[in-house]
Design a protein around this motif. Structure first.
Motif: not given
Length: 768
Positions: A591-596, A631-635, A638-640, A667-674
């Motif tokens: 995931r880090e390689a795909l993002l950065h 989780g990878l799709r979310w990161a 492309a969230p489902d 981090e995506e889950v945490t942001r979703g709580t707000a």
């Protein structure tokens, strides 16, 4: 012993490091006054025998090494005061004889048959005549070959020692054929004997070898053959080999520490050599008592009297004219240990001490070993590496460092000192230990702390490391390259080797290591080890600003190859229960390689998201991997909708699925709580609330493990969301502070409910 013999060549077969054999050799030299004394040892040392007589403090060893593109070999030929080979060298030289080593060099292919890369030259083929020695032990009612040898040779006053030795070695060798390696060695040694006879002018020739070889040499030496001095084989072209003297110690020499040849308990045999068997036995008893008392183990005078009486009684019972080493040890064990033993006494079985040995036994063995350490004469030649290291340490101010060192890796001087210390570390040179510093390429730590440590064995380690190169950087490069080749297709160790290479600053080797990694990551069969390499390479490629490898082209190729392999392995992974954190780390690194580093990897975000969707829908894939794919799709943006996936999970797989999800998209889950609307936490709350008590207890351990991915502040945010859903007021933080283990509380609640139901069933009127 008969001082005169009709045969001009006298063969004395010896047991290495035997005082009795050493005395026999000394008497033979004085009686024969031979023209030549030929000794089993590496013939490439013949031009340097004067080095052995410089006045060293024994024990020392001849260290031999060899290295080519396909093989590395090292061996030691230890010498102590009572080694028959040492007596032959020293007293033969003093008597005016020509002294020669007559065995093949240790790098020769004759030694490649041995299974260990690090070997003792004097480790003769006792395994091949174990059957004969076992019969002798049974006949003389002793437990080991060492006990047999002592009773037959070390504590006897027999004047016929040499004939008895000859008969012993003839018996134990028997008709057994030596292996090809030993046959080549014996042919070569026999050629030296024939040459010495031809040049002796009628004077005697004395030949000192291990007893295993003596029967064969008697025959081979009298066959017709060339009488010229044999040539000393040179290493093949392109190979490196040689021999140097190194300090040795009784601890290294002791069979109880793993040494495979010669006598155990070198401290005891040193006393036997110096004072004779009667005094050696008394000294051993006293030494054991002193060691036990020094370590707080009570030993009374009555205990020692009992031990002495048992020792003398055992010697008489066994027919020994003097107490042997085993008599003393058995007497001490009987008086001090009694029946409190869980394993056989080590002197009855041989080999190193096992874990959990009785403390009295440990001190007895230590007393037998002794603490002597050899020291080379200051004029002893050393390999170039020793001088290079001394010069570098002096130039960098590390030669006399005796306090903790804190090095700034952003400073050129600090980096130079760090590289030198890391090179010594990978070579195994004692003196400094790294106590703190960056653990990987992405670690935001820019200082190192090194602590000085004991330098015992430093000189020997440096001399032995000289087999790898003349300069410190060259030697470290060769060692790291050798470890890379040894790793083969197992990339697990390569992540650490990659960082070690960077820390050592061995630039040319870095390209070789990375090239190997590029090839090997495409063949890795498991996600876990692959993830370690990917994380290490990606961290260095992205973040390194200290070691000079950021954005390195070959590092980028490692990353690209590893990411492609991660998705290939992940899509084919089926079966298994629980959470595999190693494979989750591999997907996190991808995931880090795909993002950065999207331009670096051959897998696009779209292709990775599609692969994750296939993994997430595959019912045969492990639950944690399916959660990680979600989780990878979310990161990747492309969230489902999480609701269908979460509601379809059984109680026993819910926690594993969440662990994979949180590992990749915390981090995506945490942001979703707000966020407004129903999020993952809301869906999960509904699912968990609907679980039966039994299902909740089943799934609770995995759920707790999954939420451990969140730090306290984020767990508090989730707790607040749960309070808000219920319209409750209070401190979310207080929900995270239980007075007991939540799993224990849940089990207690279930127990209370079961008790209440049981009472109601029997009409006892308890209300739930």
């Amino acid at each position: 012993m008969q001082p005169a013999t009709p045969d001009p060549v006298v063969f004395i077969g010896v047991r290495h490091h035997s005082p009795a054999c050493a005395r026999l050799v000394s008497e033979a030299i004085r009686a024969l006054r031979p023209a030549y004394v030929l000794v089993e040892g590496p013939a490439d040392m013949n031009t340097r025998l004067d080095e052995l007589l410089l006045g060293h403090r024994l024990p020392v060893a001849v260290f031999s090494h060899y290295r080519d593109e396909s093989r590395v070999a090292t061996s030691w030929a230890p010498l102590c005061d009572y080694s028959p080979e040492w007596i032959a060298l020293r007293e033969g030289h003093a008597a005016g004889a020509e002294v020669r080593f007559i065995d093949l060099p240790s790098w020769h292919p004759a030694f490649t048959e041995r299974t260990e890369r690090y070997t003792d030259r004097y480790a003769d083929a006792e395994a091949r005549y174990a059957e004969a020695t076992a019969r002798l032990c049974a006949h003389f009612a002793v437990d080991s070959v060492d006990a047999l040898w002592d009773s037959l040779f070390e504590v006897t006053d027999a004047a016929d020692l040499q004939p008895r030795l000859d008969a012993y070695f003839e018996l134990v060798r028997g008709d057994a054929e030596a292996d090809p390696g030993d046959q080549a060695r014996e042919e070569y040694m026999a050629s030296w004997v024939r040459a010495a006879l031809a040049h002796a002018g009628g004077r005697p020739v004395l030949v000192i070898t291990g007893g295993f070889h003596q029967p064969a040499l008697r025959t081979l030496a009298h066959r017709n053959g060339p009488a010229d001095w044999p040539e000393v084989p040179a290493p093949p072209e392109g190979a490196l080999g040689g021999s140097f003297l190194v300090p040795y110690s009784f601890r290294q020499l002791d069979a109880f520490a793993g040494y495979r040849s010669g006598m155990p308990s070198p401290g005891y045999y040193q006393r036997l050599w110096e004072t004779g068997p009667e005094t050696a036995a008394r000294d051993l008893l006293r030494s054991v008592a002193e060691r036990l008392r020094a370590h707080g183990i009570p030993v009374s005078t009555a205990d020692l009297i009992a031990a002495r009486g048992l020792t003398q009684g055992l010697a008489l019972l066994r027919g020994h004219p003097y107490e042997t080493r085993v008599d003393v040890l058995d007497g001490l064990a009987g008086a001090l240990i009694g029946d409190d033993l869980e394993a056989p006494l080590p002197w009855t079985t041989g080999g190193p001490l096992g874990a959990g040995s009785h403390p009295v036994v440990v001190e007895m063995v230590a007393a037998c070993t002794g603490d002597a350490e050899g020291r080379l004469h200051p004029g002893t030649p050393a390999p170039p590496l020793v001088h290079d290291v001394a010069e570098q340490l002096a130039r960098l101010g590390l030669a006399d460092a005796d306090a903790s060192l804190t090095l700034d890796l952003t400073d050129a001087a600090g980096r130079a000192r760090s590289r030198a210390l890391h090179r010594l570390r990978v070579l195994g040179i004692p003196g400094f230990t790294r106590a703190a510093g960056p653990a990987h390429g992405a670690d935001p730590v820019f200082t190192e702390r090194w602590e000085p440590g004991p330098a015992t064995g430093r000189e020997a380690a440096l001399i032995e490391a000289g087999a790898y190169g003349a300069r410190l950087d060259e030697a470290a490069s060769v060692v790291l390259g050798e470890r890379v080749r040894a790793a083969g297709t197992d990339v697990g160790p390569l992540a650490g080797l990659l960082f070690d290479t960077v820390l050592c600053g061995v630039g040319p080797l870095c390209a070789e290591l990375l090239g190997t990694l590029v090839t090997q990551v495409s063949q890795v069969p498991e996600l876990g080890p692959l993830g370690e390499v990917l994380a290490a390479a990606l961290g260095l490629w992205r973040h390194d600003r200290v070691f000079g490898v950021a954005r390195d082209r070959l590092l980028g190729e490692v990353v690209a190859s590893a990411v492609d392999r991660v998705f290939w392995l992940a899509e084919g992974l089926h079966g298994g229960a629980g959470v595999d954190f190693a494979r989750l780390r591999a997907l996190t690194a991808a995931r880090e390689a795909l993002l950065h580093a999207p331009d670096l990897v051959p897998v696009t975000r779209e292709a990775a998201a599609a692969a994750a969707a296939r993994i997430g829908r595959d019912p045969r894939a492990p639950a944690d991997l399916r959660g990680a794919a979600f989780g990878l799709r979310w990161a990747l943006g492309a969230p489902d909708d999480p609701a269908p996936a979460v509601r379809a999970l059984a109680a026993d797989t819910l926690g594993d699925w969440l662990a994979g999800l949180f590992a990749l998209a915390r981090e995506e889950v945490t942001r979703g709580t707000a966020a407004e609307g129903e999020g993952l936490v809301d869906v999960l709350d509904g699912v968990v609330s609907a679980l039966t008590e039994n299902d909740f207890l089943t799934g609770l351990p995995a759920l707790r493990q999954a939420f451990a991915f969140f730090p306290p502040r984020e767990r508090e945010r989730i707790a607040q969301r749960l309070l808000d859903r219920r319209g409750a007021h209070g401190s979310a933080r207080s929900l995270l502070r239980t007075t007991a283990d939540p799993l224990l509380l849940a089990r207690a609640r279930a127990l209370e409910d079961n008790v209440a139901r049981l009472l109601e069933r029997h009409g006892l009127g308890a209300s739930r």
